[in-house]
Design a protein around this motif. Sequence first.
Motif: not given
Length: 449
Positions: A184-191, A208-211
Motif C-alpha cells: 500500500k505504501k508503494a502504490t500510494s507513492s506510485f500515485v 496516473l489512473n493506472q496507479a
Amino acid sequence: MQKILILLLITSICTFSKEIGFDEALDLLLKNNKELKSKKLDIKQSHAILDEISANNYGALNFKETYTNTNHAGYVFSSKLSSRKATFADFGLASYSGTNSLTTAPHDLNYPKAVENYETKLTYDIPLFSGFELSNAKDIANLQVQANKVKYEYDEKLLTLELLRAYNACVASKEYVKAIEKAKKATSSFVNFANEMYKEGLVTKIDLNQAQVEDLNTNSKLKEAKNRVLLSHSYLSFLIGVEIDDVKNFEDVNILEINLNIAQNKALHRREDLKYIDLNSQSLKKDIKVKQSDYFPKIAAHIEYGYSNDKLRDFNNTQDFYMATIGLNMKIFDLTRESKIEQSRIKYNKIMLQKEQFKDAIKLEVKENYLNYLSQEEILNEKIKTQKLAEKILIKSEEMYKNKLIKMTDLLIQQASLQKARAQTIMSKFELTFTKAKLKLSIGQSLKE
C-alpha cells in the motif's frame, strides 16, 4: 488529579491488546478444551468399570426387612414356623378326633386368622468359581483403561497439531497484513510521483489512473487481509477458550536429522493410535476366553442370617435362623456356545488384519511427511530468494519509471510480482512448520520433543 491519573492508567491498560505466545496458548488448550475433558471422563469411566468387575470377587452383602400381613393359609403356617411359634393347633389337630376320617379338612389350618410378621435378615452372595469369566473380564477392563489413556495422549497430540496450525495461521495472516501494508505504501507513492510527473506533462493521465486503480485494489486487499486476521483469531480463541487480540512470531518446530527407516520403525513402537489398536486386539483375545467360560462349571455360595417375629423390635435369639448353600451350575448341552466363541475369534482376526494394515499406513504416512518436509525446505529457500530478487527488481523499476524508461503498467507488474512473492514466502513458512509438526507426530513424538 489523582483520580484522573488512575482513570488514565486503567484506560491505557484496557487498550492494550491481549498478545499470546504458543506455549501460553497450549497451556490454555490443555486446560480449557472440552473435547479433552470428555476424554478424561472416558478414562475415569473405564476405571469405574474395572472397579465394578473387581468388586464382584468380594460378593455382595444385603440387608432385607420384610413386613407381612396375611390370612393366606400357606403364608400364615410358614410365618409361624419361621418365627418358631407354631402350635399343634396350627396343624389342625384341634379339628381331629378318633372318629374323624384322615380326609377331614382341618378348619384351623385351612382358615387361619390373619397374622403379622417381620422378617429381618442379612444375605451374602459370593462367586467361588466363574469358569475364569471374572478374571478375564477384569483383564479386559484393565486393557480398556490403558487403551483410553493412550487414546487421550494421541488426541492431545492431534489437538496440539491443530493448535499449531491455528496459531501459525494467525501469525501468517498478521504477516500478510504487513506485506499488504508495504504494498500500500508503494502504490500510494506510485500515485504521488505519477501525479507530480503528470502535472509536469511527463506522463499521461492513463499512467496516473493506472496507479490509482492499483492503489485502490491494494486497499481492498488490505481490508480483506485484516478481516482474515479477525477470523483466524476467532478460531484460535475458540480452541483455547480465551479471547485473544494478537499473537507473537511463528512457532517453529525443531527437527533433528532423520533417517527414514529408523523413523518408520520408531513410529511403530511409539504411535499411540497403534498402541490403542493393539490393546483392543488384546481385549478381543481375552473376550474369546470369556466366551469359553461357558464350558466350565460355575460355583457360588449363599449365606443368610436373620430372625422372624410378629414384633419388629422384639428380638429373641430363639427365633433366629441361618442358611448356607453352595451351588454348582454347569451347561451340559448348548449349541450357541461355539457360535459365540467363533464370533469372538472372527472379531479378533479382523482387528489383527487391521493392525497390520495400519502399520503399513503409518510407514507410508511417515515417508510422505518426510518427503514433503525435504521438498518444502527447498521451496522456502527458493521463495525467500525470489522475494529478495523481486524487491531489487521493484526498486530498479521505480528508478526506470522515473527516468521514463518503462511504462506504469510495467512498474505495477513488478509491484504485483513482489506482493505475490511475499505472500508465497509467508505461506511457505506456514506449510513447512506444519509439515515438520506432522512429521514429528507421525513418528510418535510430541511437538516439544
